[in-house]
Design a protein around this motif. Structure first.
Motif, PDB file in Angstrom:
ATOM      1  N   ASN A  26      20.152 -31.779  54.411  1.00 28.89           N
ATOM      2  CA  ASN A  26      18.868 -32.077  55.232  1.00 28.89           C
ATOM      3  C   ASN A  26      17.839 -30.833  54.799  1.00 28.89           C
ATOM      4  N   LYS A  27      18.297 -29.796  54.356  1.00 32.06           N
ATOM      5  CA  LYS A  27      17.598 -28.813  54.090  1.00 32.06           C
ATOM      6  C   LYS A  27      16.824 -29.100  52.547  1.00 32.06           C
ATOM      7  N   LEU A  28      17.654 -29.682  51.644  1.00 37.02           N
ATOM      8  CA  LEU A  28      17.043 -30.231  50.290  1.00 37.02           C
ATOM      9  C   LEU A  28      16.089 -31.299  50.868  1.00 37.02           C
ATOM     10  N   ILE A  29      16.205 -32.139  51.691  1.00 37.75           N
ATOM     11  CA  ILE A  29      15.173 -33.302  51.871  1.00 37.75           C
ATOM     12  C   ILE A  29      13.990 -32.579  52.213  1.00 37.75           C
ATOM     13  N   ASP A  30      13.774 -31.440  52.975  1.00 39.53           N
ATOM     14  CA  ASP A  30      12.755 -30.799  53.564  1.00 39.53           C
ATOM     15  C   ASP A  30      11.891 -30.294  52.293  1.00 39.53           C
ATOM     16  N   GLU A  31      12.466 -30.108  51.092  1.00 33.81           N
ATOM     17  CA  GLU A  31      11.789 -29.526  50.089  1.00 33.81           C
ATOM     18  C   GLU A  31      11.334 -30.826  49.123  1.00 33.81           C
ATOM     19  N   MET A  32      11.883 -32.055  49.380  1.00 35.34           N
ATOM     20  CA  MET A  32      11.506 -32.983  48.391  1.00 35.34           C
ATOM     21  C   MET A  32       9.979 -33.412  48.510  1.00 35.34           C
ATOM     22  N   ASN A  33       9.353 -33.974  47.370  1.00 35.44           N
ATOM     23  CA  ASN A  33       8.139 -34.483  47.589  1.00 35.44           C
ATOM     24  C   ASN A  33       8.140 -35.928  47.521  1.00 35.44           C
ATOM     25  N   ASN A  34       7.145 -36.756  47.389  1.00 35.00           N
ATOM     26  CA  ASN A  34       7.258 -38.267  47.500  1.00 35.00           C
ATOM     27  C   ASN A  34       8.166 -38.686  46.151  1.00 35.00           C
ATOM     28  N   GLU A  35       7.893 -38.101  45.084  1.00 35.08           N
ATOM     29  CA  GLU A  35       8.491 -38.725  43.867  1.00 35.08           C
ATOM     30  C   GLU A  35      10.251 -38.410  43.996  1.00 35.08           C
ATOM     31  N   GLU A  36      10.469 -37.396  44.454  1.00 30.79           N
ATOM     32  CA  GLU A  36      11.870 -37.066  44.578  1.00 30.79           C
ATOM     33  C   GLU A  36      12.323 -37.973  45.777  1.00 30.79           C
ATOM     34  N   PHE A  37      11.727 -37.953  46.649  1.00 31.87           N
ATOM     35  CA  PHE A  37      12.269 -39.141  47.623  1.00 31.87           C
ATOM     36  C   PHE A  37      12.631 -40.402  47.240  1.00 31.87           C
ATOM     37  N   ARG A  38      11.732 -40.859  46.651  1.00 30.14           N
ATOM     38  CA  ARG A  38      12.044 -42.225  46.026  1.00 30.14           C
ATOM     39  C   ARG A  38      12.978 -42.283  44.911  1.00 30.14           C
ATOM     40  N   TYR A  39      13.033 -41.272  44.307  1.00 29.99           N
ATOM     41  CA  TYR A  39      14.182 -41.263  43.020  1.00 29.99           C
ATOM     42  C   TYR A  39      15.568 -41.145  43.760  1.00 29.99           C
TER      43      TYR A  39
END
Length: 433
Positions: free
Chosen positions: A45-58
């Motif tokens: 969940n901490k890693l998710i907090d750092e993600m941008n849109n592109e990383e999220f979709r990836y």
């Protein structure tokens, strides 16, 4: 999953590292005890907090959601831990307004839909906490839901949002329920004025007691505006009883003061980033309101003025918010219930003219600005302004034309003729005042 190119920039390598770190940690869940899983999910969940849109979709693909479903089926991931991960994922997805389709086509979506149906049928024996969390995950992660499922999720989440407990954990639950409700847009079929009293109570209680977080309060308004703005009777409630324009203006002003607009988003702390995300959500709600409303009062000028302030503040480092600001001006220009005079008094026309020389490298921004002026042009070609005489209309047209002339609008068009010719042709824009 899509693979990264070895020739990518350093920034892309960092993005790859974050994505790979998440996927590696996720792959270790199967080998953990229930408590060990929980600890790893908190790291995820901490890693998710750092993600941008592109990383999220990836990362959050159909394959990942299918894997989660398989792990639940094989008792390699508890439902409680799955929900802990999925709720946080959905929270970030809704806050950042990310559009992706991984969950939509996954087997996990089918599992959640069936679980919601099954839990609903239990009536008095149902597990209310589980049902609430299932509904939150489903709405926060899903782009679309059946009317039948919406009819289950809405009353369930409103019941959770109506809790008046002021402790931090309870208010976090209220925030999550309201955020999930804000994902329900107007095209979902809900009987007219159904649940209006409940969301009205939530907003009025906050206005009297300030019990909600800023995100929760904005989410309550989003649900209300998206659901009920097109009905004249409910719009009277929104404007005259709940004072949407006044509160939206105030929230935008206060949130803007908490952001250092000179920083890029990745340079901001968590509080500033969240404030920016909430500002963006407010502007999208205001856009929908301005596009659909029937009522008019002078408060519109103040509201649009605050959007002008956000546009100017976001100019250098946050063009995506700037585009949303211009789109809200378009919505106002297109809706004959909104007086064009408000766009002049509020500074919206000045701000849009200021943007044109700065946005010539941004085709999307430029096309939005030109469309804004196109809509103003079409308003003058129509039957005139609501409650405006022909003489007043001509005077307003003269003022707007003079303003455009003073700012060199025609010279700008000529100097960037080749680019604008392409935009005119491809975005169906025509300016003729």
């Amino acid at each position: 999953m899509e693979m990264y190119d070895e020739e990518k920039s350093n920034d892309d390598v960092q993005e790859q590292s974050l994505a790979d770190k998440f996927l590696k940690l996720f792959s270790e869940l199967e080998e953990c005890t229930e408590e060990g899983q929980k600890q790893k999910i908190l790291e995820l969940n901490k890693l998710i907090d750092e993600m941008n849109n592109e990383e999220f979709r990836y990362v959050f693909t159909k394959e990942l959601f299918n894997k989660i479903d398989q792990m639940i089926e094989e008792d390699k991931l508890t439902m409680g831990n799955a929900i802990l991960l999925l709720k946080h994922m959905g929270y970030c997805n809704a806050l950042l307004n990310i559009k992706y389709f991984g969950f939509l086509y996954s087997s996990l979506k089918r599992r959640f839909r069936e679980m919601i149906d099954d839990e609903e049928k239990k009536k008095e024996k149902r597990n209310e906490k589980l049902l609430t969390e299932l509904c939150e995950c489903y709405l926060l992660l899903n782009i679309g839901a059946s009317s039948q499922l919406i009819s289950v999720c809405v009353p369930c989440l409103l019941k959770a949002a109506l809790k008046k407990d002021e402790n931090e954990e309870a208010q976090k639950e209220v925030e999550m329920a309201l955020l999930a409700l804000s994902c329900i847009f107007s095209h979902y079929k809900i009987e007219k004025d159904l649940y209006l009293n409940e969301i009205k109570e939530i907003i009025q209680h906050h206005q009297g007691h300030r019990n909600l977080s800023r995100l929760a309060y904005q989410s309550a308004w989003s649900f209300l505006v998206f659901r009920y703005c097109k009905g004249f009777s409910s719009e009277i409630v929104i404007v005259n009883e709940l004072h949407f324009i006044r509160d939206a203006t105030k929230e935008l002003e206060e949130l803007s003061k908490s952001v250092d607009w000179k920083k890029k988003k990745e340079e901001m702390g968590e509080t500033e980033r969240k404030a920016m995300d909430i500002i963006s959500r407010w502007i999208r709600s205001i856009y929908y309101y301005l596009k659909s409303c029937h009522l008019w009062n002078e408060e519109y000028v103040g509201l649009i003025s605050r959007i002008v302030d956000v546009l100017r503040a976001s100019r250098d480092n946050h063009s995506e918010i700037g585009e949303e600001c211009i789109q809200s001006f378009e919505a106002a220009a297109e809706n004959r219930a909104v007086k064009l005079d408000a766009l002049l008094k509020s500074g919206a026309i000045d701000a849009a003219l200021e943007e044109i020389p700065k946005s010539t490298l941004n085709e999307r921004m430029t096309s939005e600005i030109l469309r804004f002026f196109h809509l103003i042009s079409m308003r003058f070609k129509g039957k005139g302004e609501v409650k405006t005489t022909e003489e007043e209309r001509k005077e307003l047209k003269r003022k707007i034309f003079k303003k455009m002339e003073e700012e060199g609008f025609e010279d700008i068009i000529i100097s960037f003729y080749e680019k604008f010719r392409y935009i005119f042709a491809n975005h169906n824009v025509f300016i003729n005042l």
